[in-house]
Write a protein that holds these residues in place. Structure first.
Motif, short mmCIF file in Angstrom:
data_model
loop_
_atom_site.label_atom_id
_atom_site.label_comp_id
_atom_site.label_asym_id
_atom_site.label_seq_id
_atom_site.Cartn_x
_atom_site.Cartn_y
_atom_site.Cartn_z
N ASP A 82 0.86 -1.19 0.00
CA ASP A 82 0.00 0.00 0.00
C ASP A 82 0.89 1.24 0.00
O ASP A 82 1.51 1.55 1.02
CB ASP A 82 -0.90 0.00 1.24
CG ASP A 82 -1.78 1.24 1.31
OD1 ASP A 82 -1.75 2.07 0.37
OD2 ASP A 82 -2.49 1.39 2.33
N ASP A 84 0.31 4.23 0.29
CA ASP A 84 -0.07 5.23 1.28
C ASP A 84 0.48 4.92 2.67
O ASP A 84 0.51 5.80 3.53
CB ASP A 84 -1.59 5.35 1.35
CG ASP A 84 -2.19 5.94 0.08
OD1 ASP A 84 -1.48 6.71 -0.60
OD2 ASP A 84 -3.35 5.62 -0.23
N SER A 85 0.90 3.67 2.90
CA SER A 85 1.42 3.33 4.23
C SER A 85 2.77 3.99 4.48
O SER A 85 3.09 4.37 5.60
CB SER A 85 1.55 1.81 4.37
OG SER A 85 2.67 1.32 3.64
N ARG A 108 9.24 8.35 1.46
CA ARG A 108 8.31 9.18 0.71
C ARG A 108 8.42 8.79 -0.76
O ARG A 108 9.51 8.46 -1.25
CB ARG A 108 8.58 10.67 0.90
CG ARG A 108 9.90 11.18 0.37
CD ARG A 108 10.02 12.69 0.56
NE ARG A 108 11.32 13.19 0.12
CZ ARG A 108 11.60 13.55 -1.12
NH1 ARG A 108 10.66 13.46 -2.06
NH2 ARG A 108 12.80 14.01 -1.44
N THR A 109 7.31 8.82 -1.44
CA THR A 109 7.30 8.45 -2.85
C THR A 109 7.68 9.64 -3.72
O THR A 109 7.53 10.80 -3.32
CB THR A 109 5.91 7.94 -3.28
OG1 THR A 109 4.95 8.98 -3.02
CG2 THR A 109 5.52 6.70 -2.50
#
Length: 378
Positions: A82, A84-85, A108-109
């Motif tokens: 996920d 978002d995790s 962070r992506t």
């Protein structure tokens, strides 16, 4: 799922500190899949306040307890998968990442170009680390693959993480020096002038292209991963993907032109210059791949060496296309021949272009890059 109750959820720094403390006396890797060992680890994590309040720790503890019956890390991977995790946790066992064991990372992506994501889809996650435990700090760990978890499995929707900050650090620390010292001074002008933010983008494009092309061709991964585990065949596969990525960046008009041009140069210098000097005593599979690239280009007229520097010829990209065509022709044999026969053909092709030590049954660094390593202290 067992609910573990604690007063509060730990910060990333506290999680890292707790994980590093536990991993310091974790025990031998040979026990990593033993139910008794996993049960002890689960109890230790559960008792470690405030780790128990962290959702991924809860999932991990449950997976550890059920591993003897299920043999999977399903709950943990559901959170890892996920985006978002923003966290990774696992018990890892990968021979090429020996530093990894019990490890945690928060990240962070990086933003993804929509055209790139649409045209070259893959479950690739380019990220920049925020906090990380000891195993993730080690220099070789620039990626994490689903099969690195102790269950050793990879599903089609499992994310593949690349740690872009570490790739860019390598570029700035090693590749940039090689560009200045052994490359045609007029070559790769975009990558020479790129800022750190631009290099982050270029590296993100690289890994997305790379993972997409692993899934293309007559012997794609993960289906044929079992057949490409040797240094020679793993190297050819890595090179096939990187050359394919370079060519796509140059030829696909759907892509953002400036970013694609920079990415093509970035892939080129990483593959042609940096990987050949990796590996302290013996080349790793990436270095073997780059030996193939260097020698193929030199023999087929794609590059020239003048006064110790590498110059790209006008036929450089034509030679790259011929390389891809030759590898594709060999891999196409898989439809009519046993896998062992195709492996032998691929190995024979690779060995035409590398320095293989028959006595040691391993590869040697090429004289040109051995001299570069010694001169530059790499």
């Amino acid at each position: 799922m067992t609910q573990l109750t604690h007063d509060r959820v730990a910060t990333d720094a506290e999680i890292v500190a707790q994980i590093d403390e536990i991993r310091a006396d974790l025990g031998p890797r040979s026990e990593f899949r033993d139910p008794a060992f996993l049960g002890r680890l689960a109890r230790r994590l559960e008792a470690s306040s405030p780790l128990g309040g962290v959702p991924i720790v809860q999932a991990f503890v449950e997976d550890l307890r059920r591993f003897g019956d299920e043999g999977r890390m399903t709950r943990t991977k559901a959170i890892v998968n996920d985006p978002d995790s923003g966290v990774i946790l696992g018990l890892f066992d990968a021979s090429y990442f020996p530093s990894l064991s019990l490890d945690f990372m928060s990240y962070r992506t990086l933003p993804t170009d929509p055209g790139l994501a649409e045209g070259y889809p893959s479950p690739t996650m380019p990220v920049v680390s925020k906090s990380r435990s000891e195993g993730f700090i080690a220099r070789p760990v620039v990626a994490l693959f689903p099969e690195n978890h102790i269950d050793g499995t990879q599903e089609s929707d499992d994310l593949i993480f690349y740690f872009i900050d570490k790739l860019v650090d390598r570029h700035l620390g090693t590749t940039k020096l090689l560009i200045e010292e052994i490359m045609d001074p007029d070559a790769v002008p975009l990558v020479r002038a790129a800022s750190v933010d631009e290099l982050n983008v270029a590296a993100s494009w690289w890994v997305r292209m790379h993972e997409f092309h692993h899934r293309q061709g007559d012997m794609p991964l993960p289906e044929f991963l079992f057949a490409k585990r040797s240094k020679a065949l793993a190297g050819l596969e890595e090179l096939r993907c990187d050359v394919s990525g370079m060519m796509a960046c140059r030829s696909d008009a759907r892509l953002a032109a400036d970013e694609a041009a920079l990415a093509s140069e970035f892939i080129l210098v990483e593959r042609l210059l940096r990987y050949p000097v990796e590996g302290a005593t013996r080349p790793n599979y990436d270095a073997v791949a780059s030996q193939v690239l260097f020698t193929f280009l030199l023999e087929d007229g794609g590059i020239e060496i003048r006064d110790g520097r590498i110059y790209l010829t006008q036929d450089f990209y034509g030679v790259l296309r011929r390389y891809l065509d030759e590898v594709a022709a060999i891999e196409s044999l898989i439809h009519d021949h046993p896998v062992e026969a195709v492996q032998a053909e691929l190995r024979g092709f690779a060995h035409r272009y590398v320095d293989y030590d028959e006595a040691a049954r391993d590869y040697r660094h090429m004289p040109y890059f051995s001299a570069v390593k010694e001169r530059l202290g790499i």
